[in-house]
Design a protein around this motif. Structure first.
Motif, PDB file in Angstrom:
ATOM      1  N   LYS A 277       0.368  -1.032   0.005  1.00 29.39           N
ATOM      2  CA  LYS A 277       0.273   0.012   0.167  1.00 29.39           C
ATOM      3  C   LYS A 277       0.942   1.154  -0.279  1.00 29.39           C
ATOM      4  CE  LYS A 277      -4.641  -1.319   0.768  1.00 29.39           C
ATOM      5  NZ  LYS A 277      -4.837  -2.101   2.384  1.00 29.39           N
ATOM      6  N   ALA A 278       2.119   1.386  -0.628  1.00 30.30           N
ATOM      7  CA  ALA A 278       2.919   2.715   0.208  1.00 30.30           C
ATOM      8  C   ALA A 278       2.872   2.571  -0.894  1.00 30.30           C
ATOM      9  CB  ALA A 278       4.261   1.980   0.570  1.00 30.30           C
ATOM     10  N   LYS A 279       3.449   4.247  -1.682  1.00 28.68           N
ATOM     11  CA  LYS A 279       3.128   5.196  -2.629  1.00 28.68           C
ATOM     12  C   LYS A 279       4.391   5.408  -3.527  1.00 28.68           C
ATOM     13  CE  LYS A 279       1.941   9.876  -3.591  1.00 28.68           C
ATOM     14  NZ  LYS A 279       2.753  11.520  -3.692  1.00 28.68           N
ATOM     15  N   GLN A 280       5.667   4.834  -2.312  1.00 29.90           N
ATOM     16  CA  GLN A 280       7.011   4.303  -3.404  1.00 29.90           C
ATOM     17  C   GLN A 280       7.281   3.641  -2.722  1.00 29.90           C
ATOM     18  OE1 GLN A 280       9.218   7.988  -3.093  1.00 29.90           O
ATOM     19  NE2 GLN A 280       7.973   8.536  -1.969  1.00 29.90           N
ATOM     20  N   PRO A 281       6.990   2.069  -3.132  1.00 28.01           N
ATOM     21  CA  PRO A 281       7.236   0.330  -1.857  1.00 28.01           C
ATOM     22  C   PRO A 281       8.591   0.829  -2.760  1.00 28.01           C
ATOM     23  CG  PRO A 281       5.494   0.364  -3.796  1.00 28.01           C
ATOM     24  CD  PRO A 281       6.010   1.630  -4.179  1.00 28.01           C
ATOM     25  N   ARG A 282       9.391  -0.496  -1.790  1.00 26.46           N
ATOM     26  CA  ARG A 282      10.571  -0.419  -2.620  1.00 26.46           C
ATOM     27  C   ARG A 282      10.901  -1.997  -1.955  1.00 26.46           C
ATOM     28  NH1 ARG A 282      16.496   1.717  -2.020  1.00 26.46           N
ATOM     29  NH2 ARG A 282      15.603   3.403  -4.008  1.00 26.46           N
ATOM     30  N   ILE A 283      11.136  -2.949  -2.039  1.00 23.17           N
ATOM     31  CA  ILE A 283      11.796  -4.683  -1.309  1.00 23.17           C
ATOM     32  C   ILE A 283      13.445  -4.665  -1.779  1.00 23.17           C
ATOM     33  CG2 ILE A 283      12.218  -7.211  -1.647  1.00 23.17           C
ATOM     34  CD1 ILE A 283       8.918  -6.919  -2.274  1.00 23.17           C
ATOM     35  N   HIS A 284      13.846  -4.949  -0.802  1.00 26.68           N
ATOM     36  CA  HIS A 284      15.671  -4.796  -0.286  1.00 26.68           C
ATOM     37  C   HIS A 284      15.795  -6.597  -0.369  1.00 26.68           C
ATOM     38  CE1 HIS A 284      19.351  -3.290   2.286  1.00 26.68           C
ATOM     39  NE2 HIS A 284      19.822  -4.201   1.409  1.00 26.68           N
TER      40      HIS A 284
END
Ligand code: KIV
Ligand code: ZN
Length: 505
Positions: free
Chosen positions: A89-96
């Motif tokens: 649901k994040a506006k700018q999602p990132r997976i690390h």
């Protein structure tokens, strides 16, 4: 001028510091303040690690829209899917995604060869890319990996979809010159490097985390991973405030900018210290109590004549308040709200009511309520919002000719009032024994310290403790004008954290 992406990992790597456990409200409050500070990416947690971590990342992703929200995952399909669930649901999602690359880790920990590591890294980056455009990859223990293998990994994961390649100095082993060479080498040897941002992530085992990070930036890295006050695993991570202020104070040298509103640095540093229970040493660069104090006569004389003779930064640039309006028992709700806003806290409704009644109680005991007192009040409010047992009353009797005795009243999770009394070797011990008779959780007190928040006999005393239970450390903090009450609050805070952690297992 080039802009550096500030990637804050206070809520992930910072929270991995033993005893720094934060509850969900505390994590949310720190995330809100990081957003206001202007950090580009907030690494909010490691969702697969626990249900609590998952929930915290999910709530932050839902609420905080001004920064990218990143979730960490090891190179495992379920961990990556769980990370995505938390941030979707994040506006700018990132997976690390991270996976060890050094021979030491591959041989002894992962028991994998290089080819296997490379294939798994690419497979997992591609899996994350299936969920989200913004994917970061870290070859863990990069600085003890051969540079040639790092070049190979970087090229392969960029081809698999990584948009950021992070070079972690996981064990704080590298030196500025060596690290600078590694970053330059990546630019020279990775043909598709223009498709990704090079990031760095330095630990402070040799006290070189900030120096290593700055050298990497000077060598072309454009994302830096850091934590508020430098908290983190072992000796900690590179400190956000030191990196940001070095870049801003030495703009002439680095020619780099950040999006950080430096006037919020002091405030977030205090908040993180209050909530984690990690005190800031007085000589800590930028945010230590002595960072802008001058003791020697020659220095004082110089500063009075011209501040810049002995100060390379203006204290106001990090948000040390210049407000002179005195807060006291005649100050109203509106004045408190305004002052809290100046300090960066926007409270309303029940939160403001709670803060106002705590402020009035304090103002009755203390002539002048300072900004530090107010910060402590707000932190105290955050500490008590998610407690299982609430300290209702504490009373002690002690003296040089009597046996210290304490009685306590607690409100249990089901609302019942519990009361008991105990003897102890001193008043604090008696209070802790009485609490132990009611909250029966075996633990050992490993640290106890009292500091006064401001000067003067009526100052608030702040007690920080650490307790250990089944190998885990829990920090507790309490503040009050009476240090026995502060000690009782600190113990309840630590016990509540312990109970919350056990409840999540
Ligand atoms: O120190 C480290 O290597 C890490 C990775 C997960 C990036 O924290
Ligand atoms: Zn780390």
């Amino acid at each position: 001028m080039d802009r550096v992406i500030i990637f804050d990992t206070t809520l992930r790597d910072g929270e991995q510091a033993p005893g720094a456990t934060l509850n969900i409200e505390e994590k949310l409050e720190i995330a809100r303040q990081l957003e206001k500070l202007g950090v580009d990416v907030i690494e909010a947690g490691f969702p697969v690690a626990s249900q609590g971590d998952f929930e915290a990342v999910r709530l932050i992703a839902e609420e905080v829209k001004g920064s990218a929200i990143c979730a960490l995952a090891h190179a495992d399909a379920d961990a990556i899917d769980r990370a995505w669930e938390a941030i979707k649901k994040a506006k700018q999602p990132r997976i690390h995604v991270f996976l060890s690359s050094s021979d030491i880790h591959l041989t002894y920990q992962l028991r994998k060869g290089k080819a296997e590591m490379l294939a798994l890294a690419c497979e997992m980056v591609a899996r994350a890319k299936g969920h989200v455009e913004d994917v970061e990859f870290s070859p863990m223990d990069a600085t003890r990996t051969s540079p040639e293998f790092i070049y190979q990994i970087a090229e392969a994961v960029i081809d698999a979809g990584a948009t950021t390649v992070n070079i972690p100095d996981t064990v704080g082993y590298t030196t500025p010159e060596e690290f600078g060479r590694l970053i330059t080498g990546i630019f020279e040897h990775v043909p598709n490097i223009h498709k990704a941002v090079i990031s760095v992530h330095c630990h402070d085992d040799l006290g070189l985390a900030v120096a290593n990070s700055l050298t990497a930036l000077a060598s072309g890295a454009r994302q830096v991973e850091c934590t508020v006050n430098g908290i983190g695993e072992r000796a900690g991570n590179a400190s956000m405030e030191e990196i940001v202020m070095a870049l801003s104070t030495r703009k002439d040298f680095f020619n780099l900018t950040t999006n950080i509103d430096t006037t919020r640095i002091y405030k977030i540093s205090r908040l993180v210290s209050e909530l984690t229970g990690f005190s800031i040493p007085p000589n800590k660069a930028i945010v230590g109590a002595n960072a802008f104090r001058h003791e020697s006569g020659i220095h004082q004389d110089g500063v009075i004549k011209e501040r810049t003779t002995y100060e390379i930064m203006d204290a106001r640039t990090i948000g040390l308040s210049s407000s002179t309006l005195v807060m006291g028992k005649h100050s109203g709700r509106h004045a408190l709200k305004t002052r809290l806003e100046e300090l960066g806290y926007s409270l309303s409704g029940e939160d403001l009511d709670r803060a106002f009644s705590a402020f009035k109680e304090l103002a009755d005991k203390k002539k002048e309520v300072t900004n530090r007192d107010l910060e402590s009040l707000v932190a105290e409010g955050l500490r008590t919002t998610s407690e299982a047992y609430h300290l209702e009353q504490v009373q002690v009797s002690c003296g040089d000719k009597s046996v210290p005795t304490a009685s306590v009243k607690l409100i249990a999770p089901d609302g019942t009032v519990l009361a008991d009394a105990a003897l102890g070797t001193g008043p604090v011990d008696a209070v802790y024994q009485a609490i132990n008779r009611l909250v029966r959780v075996p633990n050992t007190l490993t640290e106890f310290s009292v500091t006064s928040i401001t000067e003067g006999i009526d100052a608030i005393g702040e007690v920080t403790i650490r307790i250990e239970s089944e190998g885990s450390v829990y920090t507790g903090r309490g503040a009050a004008t009476d240090i026995i009450v502060a000690s009782a609050k600190a113990y309840m805070n630590a016990l509540n954290r312990l109970l919350a952690a056990k409840g999540k297992e």
